[in-house]
Scaffold this motif. Structure first.
Motif, PDB file in Angstrom:
ATOM      1  N   GLY A   1       0.231 -18.568 -12.651  1.00  0.00           N
ATOM      2  CA  GLY A   1      -0.070 -18.271 -14.278  1.00  0.00           C
ATOM      3  C   GLY A   1      -1.361 -18.791 -14.890  1.00  0.00           C
TER       4      GLY A   1
ATOM      5  N   GLY B   1      -4.108 -17.102 -14.967  1.00  0.00           N
ATOM      6  CA  GLY B   1      -4.743 -15.739 -15.459  1.00  0.00           C
ATOM      7  C   GLY B   1      -6.211 -15.657 -15.753  1.00  0.00           C
TER       8      GLY B   1
ATOM      9  N   PHE C   1      -2.508 -14.987 -10.626  1.00  0.00           N
ATOM     10  CA  PHE C   1      -1.019 -14.360 -10.710  1.00  0.00           C
ATOM     11  C   PHE C   1       0.397 -15.258 -10.195  1.00  0.00           C
ATOM     12  CE2 PHE C   1      -4.008 -10.828  -9.825  1.00  0.00           C
ATOM     13  CZ  PHE C   1      -3.998 -10.337 -10.782  1.00  0.00           C
ATOM     14  N   SER C   2       0.251 -16.018  -9.095  1.00  0.00           N
ATOM     15  CA  SER C   2       1.379 -16.801  -8.755  1.00  0.00           C
ATOM     16  C   SER C   2       1.512 -18.188  -9.754  1.00  0.00           C
ATOM     17  CB  SER C   2       0.819 -17.270  -7.405  1.00  0.00           C
ATOM     18  OG  SER C   2       0.599 -16.478  -6.337  1.00  0.00           O
TER      19      SER C   2
ATOM     20  N   ARG D   1       1.226 -25.605  -6.440  1.00  0.00           N
ATOM     21  CA  ARG D   1       1.894 -25.768  -7.622  1.00  0.00           C
ATOM     22  C   ARG D   1       1.716 -26.890  -8.365  1.00  0.00           C
ATOM     23  NH1 ARG D   1       5.848 -23.151 -11.151  1.00  0.00           N
ATOM     24  NH2 ARG D   1       7.179 -24.458 -11.641  1.00  0.00           N
TER      25      ARG D   1
ATOM     26  N   ARG E   1      -0.269 -20.979 -23.534  1.00  0.00           N
ATOM     27  CA  ARG E   1      -0.548 -20.818 -22.335  1.00  0.00           C
ATOM     28  C   ARG E   1       0.576 -21.300 -21.454  1.00  0.00           C
ATOM     29  NH1 ARG E   1      -4.526 -18.999 -19.957  1.00  0.00           N
ATOM     30  NH2 ARG E   1      -5.227 -20.642 -18.387  1.00  0.00           N
TER      31      ARG E   1
ATOM     32  N   THR F   1       3.024 -18.783 -20.533  1.00  0.00           N
ATOM     33  CA  THR F   1       2.905 -18.050 -19.536  1.00  0.00           C
ATOM     34  C   THR F   1       3.054 -18.512 -18.132  1.00  0.00           C
ATOM     35  OG1 THR F   1       0.323 -18.386 -19.695  1.00  0.00           O
ATOM     36  CG2 THR F   1       1.214 -16.700 -21.099  1.00  0.00           C
ATOM     37  N   VAL F   2       3.053 -19.711 -18.127  1.00  0.00           N
ATOM     38  CA  VAL F   2       3.277 -20.191 -16.596  1.00  0.00           C
ATOM     39  C   VAL F   2       4.866 -19.876 -16.065  1.00  0.00           C
ATOM     40  CG1 VAL F   2       3.604 -22.372 -15.224  1.00  0.00           C
ATOM     41  CG2 VAL F   2       1.894 -22.262 -17.267  1.00  0.00           C
ATOM     42  N   PRO F   3       4.712 -19.160 -14.890  1.00  0.00           N
ATOM     43  CA  PRO F   3       5.733 -18.982 -14.331  1.00  0.00           C
ATOM     44  C   PRO F   3       6.973 -19.889 -13.735  1.00  0.00           C
ATOM     45  CG  PRO F   3       4.078 -18.214 -12.754  1.00  0.00           C
ATOM     46  CD  PRO F   3       3.509 -18.932 -13.992  1.00  0.00           C
TER      47      PRO F   3
ATOM     48  N   ARG G   1       5.661 -14.686  -5.986  1.00  0.00           N
ATOM     49  CA  ARG G   1       4.405 -14.038  -6.103  1.00  0.00           C
ATOM     50  C   ARG G   1       3.564 -14.757  -4.760  1.00  0.00           C
ATOM     51  NH1 ARG G   1       3.223 -14.747 -12.645  1.00  0.00           N
ATOM     52  NH2 ARG G   1       4.898 -12.898 -13.294  1.00  0.00           N
TER      53      ARG G   1
ATOM     54  N   THR H   1       9.930 -17.355  -9.390  1.00  0.00           N
ATOM     55  CA  THR H   1       8.621 -16.559 -10.080  1.00  0.00           C
ATOM     56  C   THR H   1       7.494 -16.661  -9.084  1.00  0.00           C
ATOM     57  OG1 THR H   1       9.616 -15.644 -12.080  1.00  0.00           O
ATOM     58  CG2 THR H   1       7.475 -14.986 -11.576  1.00  0.00           C
ATOM     59  N   ALA H   2       7.170 -18.203  -9.274  1.00  0.00           N
ATOM     60  CA  ALA H   2       5.861 -18.385  -8.542  1.00  0.00           C
ATOM     61  C   ALA H   2       5.794 -18.486  -6.987  1.00  0.00           C
ATOM     62  CB  ALA H   2       5.277 -20.147  -9.167  1.00  0.00           C
TER      63      ALA H   2
END
Length: 175
Positions: A70, A72, A67-68, A133, A7, A10-12, A20, A16-17
């Motif tokens: 990660g 999910g 999405f932003s 974040r 997991r 998968t954290v952007p 998004r 990227t965050a």
């Protein structure tokens, strides 16, 4: 079954965050502006704005969770409450900036007023990104069990990972 380690992968990253966050928040914000205008033809503008603000904040928070940042998954009620608090703070900041402008300049032109509003919105958007974040969607500091049964500590992001990229102020609107 996903492990804490998978997991974490998968954290952007911060860039990227942020991209998004800007895309999703901007899209929700743009849709909200049209929705308020359409709804205001049927009910008072203040009521339309209040309804759209609540719905758009819930939608944006869920999109950011999924999405932003990660996760999910859908946002939890705690995350919704924290996000609403950061959205309220961003709203208060933009209102305060325009209020101060009107205290300093008797009759500011539309261009100056818009510039102050957009600058405050950009600052509020960056601050809101940081809060979401680092606080709202931050990974916990407690270890989680892996598939092997051992405790795995989440990977801690460095300051460089969390640094917001430089972007034009127009793209930093709060979601």
């Amino acid at each position: 079954m996903t492990t804490a380690q998978s997991r974490q992968q998968t954290v952007p990253g911060a860039f990227t965050a942020f991209a998004r966050f800007t895309l999703l928040g901007g899209t929700v914000g743009l849709a909200s502006s049209f929705t308020v205008a359409a709804l205001a033809t049927h009910i008072p503008w203040g009521a339309a704005n209040a309804v759209v603000t609540v719905v758009s904040t819930l939608l944006a928070t869920d999109l950011h969770a999924r999405f932003s940042f990660g996760a999910g998954e859908h946002a939890t009620w705690r995350q919704h409450a924290q996000s609403a608090g950061s959205a309220a703070a961003a709203f208060a900041l933009t209102c305060a900036a325009v209020f101060v402008l009107h205290q300093l300049v008797a009759t500011p032109g539309a261009m100056l007023e818009q510039t102050v509003y957009l600058a405050a919105s950009a600052f509020a958007g960056l601050a809101r990104f940081a809060v979401l974040r680092l606080v709202v969607f931050a990974r916990g500091s407690r270890p989680q069990a892996t598939a092997a049964g051992r405790a795995a500590w989440p990977v801690q992001a460095t300051a460089a990972d969390m640094a917001a990229p430089s972007v034009p102020a127009m793209l930093c609107r709060a979601a």
